[in-house]
Scaffold this motif. Structure first.
Motif, PDB file in Angstrom:
ATOM      1  N   ASP A 303       0.800  -1.219   0.000  1.00  0.00           N
ATOM      2  CA  ASP A 303       0.000   0.000   0.000  1.00  0.00           C
ATOM      3  C   ASP A 303       0.836   1.273   0.000  1.00  0.00           C
ATOM      4  N   GLU A 304       1.991   1.227   0.666  1.00  0.00           N
ATOM      5  CA  GLU A 304       2.748   2.459   0.871  1.00  0.00           C
ATOM      6  C   GLU A 304       3.892   2.658  -0.117  1.00  0.00           C
ATOM      7  N   PRO A 307       2.790   1.951  -6.468  1.00  0.00           N
ATOM      8  CA  PRO A 307       1.827   2.955  -6.964  1.00  0.00           C
ATOM      9  C   PRO A 307       0.402   2.620  -6.529  1.00  0.00           C
ATOM     10  N   GLU A 308      -0.465   3.587  -6.639  1.00  0.00           N
ATOM     11  CA  GLU A 308      -1.855   3.412  -6.233  1.00  0.00           C
ATOM     12  C   GLU A 308      -2.527   2.323  -7.060  1.00  0.00           C
ATOM     13  N   GLY A 309      -3.324   1.505  -6.405  1.00  0.00           N
ATOM     14  CA  GLY A 309      -4.030   0.433  -7.086  1.00  0.00           C
ATOM     15  C   GLY A 309      -5.126  -0.120  -6.205  1.00  0.00           C
ATOM     16  N   THR A 310      -5.650  -1.280  -6.566  1.00  0.00           N
ATOM     17  CA  THR A 310      -6.712  -1.938  -5.806  1.00  0.00           C
ATOM     18  C   THR A 310      -6.097  -2.979  -4.884  1.00  0.00           C
ATOM     19  N   SER A 311      -6.299  -2.822  -3.579  1.00  0.00           N
ATOM     20  CA  SER A 311      -5.741  -3.744  -2.588  1.00  0.00           C
ATOM     21  C   SER A 311      -6.786  -4.786  -2.217  1.00  0.00           C
TER      22      SER A 311
END
Length: 475
Positions: A303-304, A307-311
Motif C-alpha cells: 500500500d505504501e 503505486p496506487e491500485g486496488t488492494s
C-alpha cells in the motif's frame, strides 16, 4: 628372429572418434539385417557421436588458444608463464586441451588463460553449453539426481559435488550483476497482448536453515517456558509474483521472484517494485491489483511503496478466518458450524456488501460467545481489512480475488525443490537455486543464462610487434 620396430606391448594411437563413427555407420548401411538389440545399438551410436563431438569441440576450443610471449587482456599486458594441458567438461564428455597461461606478475593475482576467456569457459572447467545444461538441471533436481540423470543420458558425467558447486559459483556472479541483468531482461520483454490488469503478490514460506541455530533457539524457548515444538532453525524465504490478466480475468503470464530469508524481505520488495515500475512505464493503462494475505508487513509495502491500485486480501485466506471463528464457537465437526460457514463464505464472495454482513455475523457470535477470544480476534481482522474485501464488485470487473499464484510459487519455487527430507540450506546455495529456478519459471532462463555466460568472456589481443609462436585466430 626377425627384427621389427613394432612393439606389440605398446598400444597403438587410439583411432579417431570421427573415423570410428564413420566406420560404424558404413557397416550398418551395408548390413542386410537389423541389429539384434536395438537399445544397445542406440547406446553405442550415442557414445560414438559423443566421442566425435568431443574431438570437434576440442579442436574448436584450441583455436582460441594464444601461444605468444605477451598478450593484452582488457587492455592490460600479461606475460606467458606456463603452457600445459587441461581437462574441461563439455556436454559430450571430457576434453584434454593444451593451452597457455599468462600473468601480470603481480602478487596475489592468479594466472589467466586466453583460451578460456575467448571460449567463455565457465568457472575454469565447464564449456558454456555443459554449464548451461548442468545449471538448468540442478535448478530442478538435486545434485545426486542430476548426477544420475547425466550418467543415464551419456555424454558428460559431472559428479554430485561438481553439480553442487556450480550453481553457487554462478549464483555469486549473478548477484554481483543482478540489478543490471534484471533490467536487461525486462527491456527484452513486452507486456502480453490483451493484458488490462497486473496483479502483484507477496508471500513467504519457512525454510530449514543450516545456520538456523536450532538447538540454541529451542534452549531459549524452554528457558522462557515456551513450547519447543515448531520450526526452530527455520527462516522465511520470500516469494513474489507479477501476473498479467486479460479483460475476462484470464491469466496471460507470470513473473516469479524468490529470495532467501532476509530482514523484511528488503531485496525481494525492491525487485517487485522494479518489475511494477517497468510494466507501468510500458503500459500506463494497466490496472494495478495488490493481492496478499492479511500480514501487516506485506500490506505496509504493497500500500505504501507501490503505486496506487486496488488492494485485495486473498479471498481464500479471508474465508479461513470466517471458518476459524465459527469453529471456535461450534467446534470443528459441528454440522451447524459447517452450514453457517458455507453460507457466510458465499455471502462474502457473491454479495455486494458481503463483508459488512460477515462482520455483523461475527459481532453476533462475539456477543453470544463472550468467552471466546478467537471470535474477537477474527472480528478485528475483518474490520481492519474491510476495504480490501469487496469481492463481488471486483469479480464483476474481471479482477483476480485470490493469491493462489504466489502461493503456488511458494510451493514450486521453494517447497518442491528445497524442503525435501533432511535438507537444510545456507544463504549462498539456497539463493542460487531460487535465482535459476525463478528464471526458469518466468521464461527468462535462456536470456538470463546468455547474460551470465557473457561475463566469462574477455577480449584478448596481441601487442604490436608481437607474433604468436603458433599463430591462432584471435577473436
Amino acid at each position: 628372429m626377425r627384427s621389427s620396430s613394432h612393439n606389440p606391448l605398446v598400444d597403438p594411437k587410439p583411432q579417431s572418434g570421427m573415423v570410428r563413427l564413420r566406420e560404424f555407420l558404413a557397416r550398418r548401411r551395408n548390413a542386410n539385417r537389423p541389429v539384434e538389440n536395438f537399445e544397445a545399438f542406440e547406446q553405442q551410436l550415442h557414445e560414438l557421436f559423443a566421442a566425435a563431438e568431443c574431438e570437434a569441440v576440442s579442436e574448436e576450443i584450441a583455436r582460441f588458444d594464444v601461444n605468444a610471449p605477451v598478450v593484452v587482456i582488457d587492455g592490460v599486458a600479461h606475460r606467458q608463464v606456463l603452457r600445459c594441458e587441461e581437462t574441461y567438461l563439455s556436454a559430450a564428455g571430457p576434453l584434454r586441451v593444451e593451452r597457455s597461461l599468462y600473468s601480470t606478475r603481480q602478487e596475489a593475482e592468479r594466472a589467466v588463460c586466453p583460451m578460456e576467456l575467448g571460449a567463455g569457459i565457465v568457472e575454469g572447467r565447464w564449456t558454456p553449453w555443459a554449464a548451461h545444461q548442468a545449471t538448468w538441471v540442478v535448478a530442478h533436481l538435486t545434485p545426486q539426481e542430476g548426477e544420475d540423470l547425466f550418467g543415464m543420458l551419456g555424454g558428460m558425467a559431472p559428479s554430485k559435488s561438481s553439480l553442487d558447486r556450480l550453481p553457487k559459483q554462478l549464483g555469486d556472479g549473478w548477484e554481483k550483476g543482478r540489478a543490471d541483468f534484471e533490467q536487461v531482461l525486462r527491456r527484452g520483454e513486452k507486456i502480453p497482448r490483451g493484458a488490462v490488469t497486473m496483479a502483484v503478490s507477496l508471500d513467504g514460506v519457512m525454510l530449514p536453515m543450516k545456520d538456523g541455530a536450532r538447538a540454541a533457539k529451542r534452549t531459549e524457548a524452554t528457558a522462557q517456558g515456551k513450547l519447543t515444538r515448531g520450526p526452530a532453525g527455520h527462516a522465511e524465504a520470500g516469494c513474489a509474483t507479477v501476473s498479467y490478466y486479460d479483460r475476462a480475468g484470464e491469466r496471460l503470464a507470470t513473473v516469479r521472484l524468490g529470495r532467501m530469508p532476509e530482514h523484511k524481505k528488503a531485496t525481494l520488495k525492491k525487485m517487485l517494485a522494479d518489475e511494477v515500475a517497468w510494466a507501468l512505464r510500458q503500459k500506463g493503462s494497466l490496472k494495478l491489483v495488490k493481492l496478499a494475505d492479511g500480514a501487516r508487513d506485506n500490506w505496509s509495502f504493497l500500500d505504501e511503496e507501490l503505486p496506487e491500485g486496488t488492494s485485495i486480501v486473498d479471498f481464500y485466506h479471508a474465508a479461513e478466518h470466517v471458518k476459524s471463528a465459527l469453529e471456535a464457537c461450534y467446534g470443528e465437526t459441528s454440522p451447524k458450524g459447517r452450514a453457517q460457514f458455507e453460507k457466510l463464505r458465499h455471502v462474502l464472495r457473491e454479495e455486494r456488501r458481503g463483508v459488512d454482513k460477515v462482520i455483523r455475523s461475527l459481532v453476533h457470535l462475539r456477543n453470544t460467545h463472550r468467552k471466546s477470544r478467537k471470535v474477537a480476534l477474527e472480528l478485528t481482522y475483518f474490520r481492519r481489512n474491510r476495504r480490501r474485501m469487496c469481492y463481488a464488485r471486483w469479480k464483476a470487473n474481471g479482477l483476480p480475488i485470490g493469491s493462489g499464484v504466489v502461493e503456488a510459487a511458494c510451493k514450486t519455487l521453494v517447497t518442491q525443490r528445497m524442503k525435501r527430507s533432511g535438507m537444510r540450506w545456507r544463504h549462498q546455495g539456497g539463493q542460487a537455486i531460487l535465482t535459476f529456478r525463478a528464471l526458469a519459471q518466468s521464461d527468462r532462463f535462456e536470456r538470463g543464462w546468455n547474460l551470465l555466460a557473457a561475463t566469462y568472456k574477455s577480449k584478448v589481443s596481441l601487442p604490436r610487434n608481437v607474433v604468436a609462436f603458433y599463430p591462432r585466430a584471435l577473436r
